[in-house]
Design a protein around this motif. Structure first.
Motif, mmCIF file in Angstrom:
data_model
loop_
_atom_site.group_PDB
_atom_site.id
_atom_site.type_symbol
_atom_site.label_atom_id
_atom_site.label_comp_id
_atom_site.label_asym_id
_atom_site.label_seq_id
_atom_site.Cartn_x
_atom_site.Cartn_y
_atom_site.Cartn_z
ATOM 1 N N ALA A 74 0.547 -13.920 2.229
ATOM 2 C CA ALA A 74 1.154 -12.713 2.787
ATOM 3 C C ALA A 74 0.354 -11.463 2.395
ATOM 4 O O ALA A 74 0.152 -10.558 3.215
ATOM 5 N N ILE A 75 -0.111 -11.403 1.143
ATOM 6 C CA ILE A 75 -0.903 -10.249 0.703
ATOM 7 C C ILE A 75 -2.238 -10.208 1.436
ATOM 8 O O ILE A 75 -2.698 -9.135 1.854
ATOM 9 N N LEU A 76 -2.854 -11.372 1.625
ATOM 10 C CA LEU A 76 -4.114 -11.409 2.365
ATOM 11 C C LEU A 76 -3.929 -10.934 3.796
ATOM 12 O O LEU A 76 -4.807 -10.277 4.367
ATOM 13 N N ASP A 77 -2.768 -11.247 4.382
ATOM 14 C CA ASP A 77 -2.487 -10.772 5.743
ATOM 15 C C ASP A 77 -2.401 -9.244 5.775
ATOM 16 O O ASP A 77 -2.873 -8.594 6.712
ATOM 17 N N VAL A 78 -1.772 -8.648 4.745
ATOM 18 C CA VAL A 78 -1.647 -7.193 4.688
ATOM 19 C C VAL A 78 -3.022 -6.536 4.537
ATOM 20 O O VAL A 78 -3.299 -5.488 5.136
ATOM 21 N N LEU A 79 -3.905 -7.168 3.752
ATOM 22 C CA LEU A 79 -5.211 -6.592 3.473
ATOM 23 C C LEU A 79 -6.259 -6.949 4.526
ATOM 24 O O LEU A 79 -7.394 -6.469 4.455
ATOM 25 N N ALA A 80 -5.889 -7.787 5.494
ATOM 26 C CA ALA A 80 -6.857 -8.229 6.500
ATOM 27 C C ALA A 80 -7.070 -7.147 7.552
ATOM 28 O O ALA A 80 -6.261 -6.223 7.718
ATOM 29 N N ASP A 101 4.224 0.235 3.837
ATOM 30 C CA ASP A 101 5.042 -0.258 4.935
ATOM 31 C C ASP A 101 5.333 -1.751 4.807
ATOM 32 O O ASP A 101 6.364 -2.224 5.306
ATOM 33 N N ALA A 102 4.433 -2.513 4.178
ATOM 34 C CA ALA A 102 4.600 -3.970 4.085
ATOM 35 C C ALA A 102 5.285 -4.404 2.802
ATOM 36 O O ALA A 102 5.585 -5.591 2.639
ATOM 37 N N TRP A 103 5.541 -3.465 1.873
ATOM 38 C CA TRP A 103 5.997 -3.874 0.544
ATOM 39 C C TRP A 103 7.353 -4.562 0.571
ATOM 40 O O TRP A 103 7.573 -5.554 -0.128
ATOM 41 N N ASP A 104 8.284 -4.081 1.377
ATOM 42 C CA ASP A 104 9.599 -4.730 1.452
ATOM 43 C C ASP A 104 9.462 -6.176 1.904
ATOM 44 O O ASP A 104 10.115 -7.084 1.349
ATOM 45 N N VAL A 147 3.999 -1.891 -6.936
ATOM 46 C CA VAL A 147 3.443 -3.238 -7.067
ATOM 47 C C VAL A 147 4.252 -4.014 -8.095
ATOM 48 O O VAL A 147 4.506 -3.503 -9.192
ATOM 49 N N SER A 148 4.666 -5.243 -7.735
ATOM 50 C CA SER A 148 5.355 -6.089 -8.703
ATOM 51 C C SER A 148 4.336 -6.741 -9.637
ATOM 52 O O SER A 148 3.120 -6.693 -9.391
ATOM 53 N N GLU A 149 4.829 -7.367 -10.682
ATOM 54 C CA GLU A 149 3.928 -7.991 -11.655
ATOM 55 C C GLU A 149 3.111 -9.104 -11.010
ATOM 56 O O GLU A 149 1.899 -9.192 -11.206
ATOM 57 N N ARG A 150 3.755 -9.950 -10.212
ATOM 58 C CA ARG A 150 3.040 -11.037 -9.553
ATOM 59 C C ARG A 150 2.043 -10.502 -8.520
ATOM 60 O O ARG A 150 0.920 -10.996 -8.412
ATOM 61 N N GLN A 151 2.445 -9.476 -7.783
ATOM 62 C CA GLN A 151 1.537 -8.875 -6.808
ATOM 63 C C GLN A 151 0.313 -8.285 -7.511
ATOM 64 O O GLN A 151 -0.812 -8.383 -7.012
ATOM 65 N N GLN A 152 0.521 -7.672 -8.669
ATOM 66 C CA GLN A 152 -0.588 -7.078 -9.406
ATOM 67 C C GLN A 152 -1.580 -8.146 -9.859
ATOM 68 O O GLN A 152 -2.793 -7.938 -9.814
ATOM 69 N N ILE A 153 -1.064 -9.301 -10.260
ATOM 70 C CA ILE A 153 -1.947 -10.401 -10.677
ATOM 71 C C ILE A 153 -2.823 -10.850 -9.514
ATOM 72 O O ILE A 153 -4.039 -11.027 -9.653
ATOM 73 N N LEU A 154 -2.207 -11.018 -8.330
ATOM 74 C CA LEU A 154 -2.969 -11.464 -7.167
ATOM 75 C C LEU A 154 -3.949 -10.398 -6.692
ATOM 76 O O LEU A 154 -5.090 -10.705 -6.330
#
Length: 338
Positions: free
Chosen positions: A89-95, A70-73, A10-17
Motif C-alpha cells: 500500500a505504501i509503495l502504491d502511494v509513492l508510485a 490524503d492517503a494516510w487514513d 507517520v505510524s511506527e510501522r510506516q516509519q520502519i517501512l
C-alpha cells in the motif's frame, strides 16, 4: 505567497517501512526520493529544506506531502486490518501516477496467478528443485498457459511488488505435542519462567536456557589467510583438513545474556549432559539455578533426575528410568547449588 505545507503523520510501522525504502537499492529512485520526503517532513523540515536534500523543487515536495496526507487514513486501515499488505500500500502511494499509454501487457488475474504459483512448492509442478528460481517460474507460467510469453525480469518485478521471495527460507519448528491444552500449559510454564527470571535474579537465582549444537566440524585451513590489501579483500584458503566433529553444550543466562559454562564433547550422551549441568551449578554453588531445556531424552534421563533430586534434597525412590521425580518439573528445574 507560499501555502501551508501538508502535515505529515507517520505510524511506527510506516516509519520502519519508509526508512527501508529510503535506503533501498532495489526500489526505483523516485520511491527512494519520496520516502525520504515523507520522513523529513515528519521531522518538521520545511519544503525548501527538504527540496535541497532530495534534489527536487519546493512544489514537487509539496505534491508528495499532500499525497501522503490524503492517503494516510487508508494506510491506517491497511495497517490495522491487513498489516501484511501495508508495504504494498505504501509503495502504491509513492508510485508514479498512472500515465496515458499502451494498455498493460498482463492482466491482474495473470499477475495473481504468477504470484500464487511462486507460493507453491516446485514439486507440485513436477520440477526437481527445492525452491523456485525466476527462470523456472517463467517456464512454468508458460507451461500452464497462464501467459503466452513473459520475461524473467518481469516475473521478478511481479514478485517484488507482492513482496514474495520464494528463493529465501527461514527455519521453523513444529511441535510434537498433540494435546492443545497440554501444549498451552507447557508454553505458559516456559514463558512464566522467563518472565520471573529478572525478579529471581535479584535474589541470586540464575535462570539458564540450555541446548546443544551437534556435529560441529573442527576444520583447519591448509594455508594461513591473506590479509586485506588496497583493492583486495582478505582471502581464505579453500582447502582444509578435517579433525572430526564436536558437540557444544552451553547455557544462556536469560537475564544477563551471558553464556554460562560452555562445554565441548565428542557426543551428547546422558553422562555428558549431567556433567555439564553439574559444572554449571558449580560455578556458583551457593545460588539457586533454574534450567530451561527441551524434551530430548538426555534431558529427562535417570542420571539427571537423580542429580537434581540429590541437589534439591528430595528423598524417595525415583521409579523407572526417564521417569521424573514427582516433585521435579522437567521443563524448568530449580536446582540449589548446595
Amino acid at each position: 505567497m507560499a501555502g501551508k505545507a501538508a502535515k505529515i503523520i507517520v505510524s511506527e510501522r510506516q516509519q520502519i517501512l519508509l526508512t527501508e525504502f529510503s535506503k533501498s537499492r532495489t526500489v526505483g529512485k523516485g520511491v527512494v526520493q519520496r520516502a525520504t520526503i515523507i520522513l523529513l517532513g515528519f521531522t518538521g523540515l520545511l519544503n525548501e529544506a527538504i527540496a535541497a536534500q532530495v534534489g527536487l523543487n519546493r512544489l514537487q515536495v509539496g505534491i508528495w506531502r499532500q499525497r501522503w496526507r490524503d492517503a494516510w487514513d487508508a494506510l491506517c486501515v491497511w495497517e490495522c486490518t491487513e498489516p501484511h499488505r501495508l508495504r504494498e500500500a505504501i509503495l502504491d502511494v509513492l508510485a508514479d501516477a498512472p500515465r496515458p499509454g499502451a494498455p498493460a501487457t498482463f492482466t491482474a488475474e495473470q499477475v495473481a496467478q504468477i504470484v500464487a504459483l511462486a507460493c507453491e512448492p516446485p514439486k507440485l509442478s513436477g520440477r526437481p528443485i527445492g525452491r523456485w528460481t525466476l527462470r523456472e517460474l517463467r517456464d512454468e507460467a508458460i507451461a500452464r498457459q497462464i501467459v503466452e510469453a513473459i520475461s524473467v525480469s518481469q516475473v521478478g518485478r511481479f514478485l517484488q511488488q507482492a513482496a514474495v521471495q520464494p528463493h529465501r527460507k527461514k527455519m521453523w519448528l513444529n511441535t510434537t505435542e498433540k494435546d492443545p491444552q497440554q501444549f498451552q500449559a507447557e508454553v505458559e510454564n516456559v514463558c512464566r519462567t522467563y518472565l520471573e527470571a529478572p525478579a529471581k535474579a535479584a535474589d541470586g537465582t540464575h535462570t539458564v536456557s540450555v541446548d546443544e549444537a551437534t556435529a560441529l566440524q573442527a576444520i583447519e585451513r591448509n594455508a594461513p589467510d591473506k590479509p586485506a590489501q588496497p583493492d583486495s579483500v582478505p582471502k581464505q584458503e579453500f582447502e582444509y583438513t578435517r579433525h572430526g566433529t564436536t558437540t557444544l553444550t552451553a547455557g544462556l543466562d536469560v537475564v544477563t545474556g551471558m553464556i554460562v559454562c560452555p562445554t565441548l564433547e565428542a557426543t551428547r550422551t546422558e553422562p555428558e549432559f549431567v556433567a555439564h549441568i553439574a559444572g554449571t551449578v558449580d560455578t556458583d554453588p551457593g545460588a539457586e539455578w533454574v534450567f530451561v531445556v527441551d524434551c530430548l531424552n538426555t534431558h529427562l534421563s535417570e542420571s539427571l533426575v537423580k542429580f537434581v533430586a540429590e541437589r534439591c534434597g528430595l528423598p524417595g525412590a525415583l521409579g523407572k528410568k526417564q521417569e521424573r521425580h514427582p516433585e521435579i518439573d522437567g521443563h524448568a528445574e530449580g536446582v540449589p547449588g548446595g
